[in-house]
Design an enzyme around this catalytic site. Structure first.
Site, PDB file in Angstrom:
ATOM      1  CB  SER A   9     -41.607  19.608  48.915  1.00 28.31           C
ATOM      2  OG  SER A   9     -40.299  19.173  48.625  1.00 28.31           O
ATOM      3  CG  HIS A  34     -41.256  23.505  50.644  1.00 30.35           C
ATOM      4  ND1 HIS A  34     -41.339  24.197  51.826  1.00 30.35           N
ATOM      5  CD2 HIS A  34     -40.274  22.586  50.819  1.00 30.35           C
ATOM      6  CE1 HIS A  34     -40.451  23.720  52.678  1.00 30.35           C
ATOM      7  NE2 HIS A  34     -39.792  22.742  52.093  1.00 30.35           N
ATOM      8  CG  ASP A  36     -37.219  20.831  50.219  1.00 27.33           C
ATOM      9  OD1 ASP A  36     -37.256  21.415  51.329  1.00 27.33           O
ATOM     10  OD2 ASP A  36     -38.132  20.112  49.797  1.00 27.33           O
ATOM     11  CG  MET A  38     -31.294  20.003  50.560  1.00 24.87           C
ATOM     12  SD  MET A  38     -31.641  18.241  50.591  1.00 24.87           S
ATOM     13  CE  MET A  38     -33.406  18.272  50.877  1.00 24.87           C
ATOM     14  CG  HIS A  67     -36.761  24.049  53.910  1.00 24.11           C
ATOM     15  ND1 HIS A  67     -37.249  22.776  54.091  1.00 24.11           N
ATOM     16  CD2 HIS A  67     -35.984  24.309  55.004  1.00 24.11           C
ATOM     17  CE1 HIS A  67     -36.779  22.283  55.232  1.00 24.11           C
ATOM     18  NE2 HIS A  67     -36.001  23.188  55.793  1.00 24.11           N
ATOM     19  CG  MET A  69     -32.852  22.131  54.669  1.00 26.24           C
ATOM     20  SD  MET A  69     -33.732  20.752  53.926  1.00 26.24           S
ATOM     21  CE  MET A  69     -34.416  21.572  52.500  1.00 26.24           C
ATOM     22  CG  MET A 138     -37.312  20.113  59.508  1.00 25.00           C
ATOM     23  SD  MET A 138     -37.981  20.305  57.842  1.00 25.00           S
ATOM     24  CE  MET A 138     -37.726  18.667  57.129  1.00 25.00           C
ATOM     25  N   GLY A 143     -33.019  16.320  54.278  1.00 23.36           N
ATOM     26  CA  GLY A 143     -32.019  15.811  53.339  1.00 23.36           C
ATOM     27  C   GLY A 143     -32.648  15.086  52.156  1.00 23.36           C
ATOM     28  CG  PHE A 144     -32.304  12.052  51.413  1.00 25.57           C
ATOM     29  CD1 PHE A 144     -31.634  11.970  50.195  1.00 25.57           C
ATOM     30  CD2 PHE A 144     -31.554  12.103  52.591  1.00 25.57           C
ATOM     31  CE1 PHE A 144     -30.242  11.936  50.148  1.00 25.57           C
ATOM     32  CE2 PHE A 144     -30.161  12.066  52.554  1.00 25.57           C
ATOM     33  CZ  PHE A 144     -29.505  11.979  51.328  1.00 25.57           C
ATOM     34  N   GLY A 146     -39.369  11.366  50.769  1.00 24.24           N
ATOM     35  CA  GLY A 146     -39.751   9.959  50.861  1.00 24.24           C
ATOM     36  C   GLY A 146     -39.400   9.275  52.169  1.00 24.24           C
ATOM     37  CG  ASP A 176     -40.776  19.946  54.894  1.00 26.96           C
ATOM     38  OD1 ASP A 176     -41.122  18.994  54.180  1.00 26.96           O
ATOM     39  OD2 ASP A 176     -39.823  20.718  54.611  1.00 26.96           O
ATOM     40  N   GLY A 177     -42.247  16.787  56.024  1.00 28.76           N
ATOM     41  CA  GLY A 177     -41.565  15.496  56.099  1.00 28.76           C
ATOM     42  C   GLY A 177     -42.529  14.355  56.361  1.00 28.76           C
ATOM     43  N   GLY A 178     -42.690  13.489  55.367  1.00 29.65           N
ATOM     44  CA  GLY A 178     -43.555  12.319  55.547  1.00 29.65           C
ATOM     45  C   GLY A 178     -45.029  12.655  55.669  1.00 29.65           C
TER      46      GLY A 178
HETATM   47  C1  DX5 Z   1     -36.734  17.186  53.489  1.00 29.72           C
HETATM   48  C2  DX5 Z   1     -37.388  18.354  52.794  1.00 29.72           C
HETATM   49  C3  DX5 Z   1     -38.831  18.113  52.572  1.00 29.72           C
HETATM   50  C4  DX5 Z   1     -39.075  16.932  51.682  1.00 29.72           C
HETATM   51  C5  DX5 Z   1     -40.433  16.383  51.924  1.00 29.72           C
HETATM   52  O1  DX5 Z   1     -35.410  17.459  53.696  1.00 29.72           O
HETATM   53  O2  DX5 Z   1     -37.263  19.533  53.558  1.00 29.72           O
HETATM   54  O3  DX5 Z   1     -39.480  19.284  52.083  1.00 29.72           O
HETATM   55  O4  DX5 Z   1     -38.951  17.257  50.334  1.00 29.72           O
HETATM   56  O5  DX5 Z   1     -40.559  15.200  51.219  1.00 29.72           O
HETATM   57  P1  DX5 Z   1     -41.696  14.141  51.580  1.00 29.72           P
HETATM   58  O6  DX5 Z   1     -42.998  14.873  51.555  1.00 29.72           O
HETATM   59  O7  DX5 Z   1     -41.546  13.102  50.541  1.00 29.72           O
HETATM   60  O8  DX5 Z   1     -41.354  13.658  52.975  1.00 29.72           O
HETATM   61 ZN    ZN Z   2     -38.545  21.266  52.963  1.00 31.47          ZN
END
Ligand code: DX5
Ligand code: ZN
Length: 221
Positions: A9, A34, A36, A38, A67, A69, A138, A143-144, A146, A176-178
């Site tokens: 990502s 990937h 993102d 938004m 992706h 969003m 997810m 949204g973010f 980290g 996806d996420g963390g």
């Molecule tokens: C969140 C995104 C993710 C994000 C993952 O809204 O869809 O793709 O960038 O970031 P990490 O891997 O840092 O959680």
């Molecule tokens: Zn994503």
């Protein structure tokens, strides 16, 4: 066990040298990139649109997954296809008629993926699963980059993966996420086949080691 695929990502990449960072991620072993996207409405953050993806078109040798969003995804999908996306991922929560969206994405050979937020049941994926190349769970609220991994996603993946086997279908199951070498084993054990990560790749002290560690998830035990 099949090797785990990793999609980088770019949310945690250096946007001042995006192409350079994408090439580093590919060199480190990432299978996909990937993007993102938004809009500040569907999620509380704004990133970039199709022109940024078009800037990478033809310059990277791995598939690009976009992706989305965003609200009104159908309106913008043709732009993301033209920009060079191999996969377009839409949110179950953002689209009124998933069948129509899937048809729209399949134009010009693009492949559809459907995404569910942490508080959306995997049941919503089932009516469309046979027409999807990709499902994405997810494991943070989008949204973010980290944010911390939400473990409630694990039983959802396990139930959906078992259901796919019973149905004789095998969409890519992404998370996806963390995602990090620490959190990845539980989702892979549950049936995930593709890991999306931003922080764990672009902020790693050694990108290659980090990507290889994600790709080797589940192969050591
Ligand atoms: C969140 C995104 C993710 C994000 C993952 O809204 O869809 O793709 O960038 O970031 P990490 O891997 O840092 O959680
Ligand atoms: Zn994503």
């Amino acid at each position: 066990m099949n090797p785990i695929k990793v999609s980088a990502s770019i949310l945690s990449a250096n946007f001042g040298d995006l192409l350079g960072d994408c090439k580093k991620a590919i060199e480190a072993g990432c299978d996909m990139l990937h993007m993102d996207v938004m809009d500040g409405h569907f999620v509380p953050n704004i990133t970039f649109g199709a022109p940024v993806i078009a800037g990478l078109k033809g310059k990277v040798n791995v598939p690009i997954d976009s992706h989305l969003m965003i609200d009104n995804a159908d309106k913008y999908i043709p732009d993301f296809i033209k920009a060079g996306s191999s996969y377009i991922l839409f949110h179950a929560e953002a689209v009124e008629n998933p069948t129509a969206t899937i048809h729209l994405i399949r134009q010009d050979g693009c492949k559809p993926g459907m995404v569910v937020n942490p508080n959306t049941s995997e049941e919503v994926l089932k009516p469309f699963a046979k027409d999807l190349a990709y499902v994405l769970f997810m494991s943070v609220y989008p949204g973010f980059a980290g944010q911390s991994f939400i473990p409630d996603v694990v039983p959802k993946i396990a139930r959906f993966s078992k259901w796919c086997k019973d149905q004789g279908i095998s969409p890519e199951i992404a998370v996806d996420g963390g995602i990090s070498p620490k959190t990845a084993p539980q989702v892979v054990e549950a049936g995930a086949t593709l890991l999306v990560a931003a922080t764990a790749i672009f902020k790693a002290p050694n990108m290659k080691e980090a990507v290889q560690s994600l790709k080797n998830t589940g192969t050591k035990n």
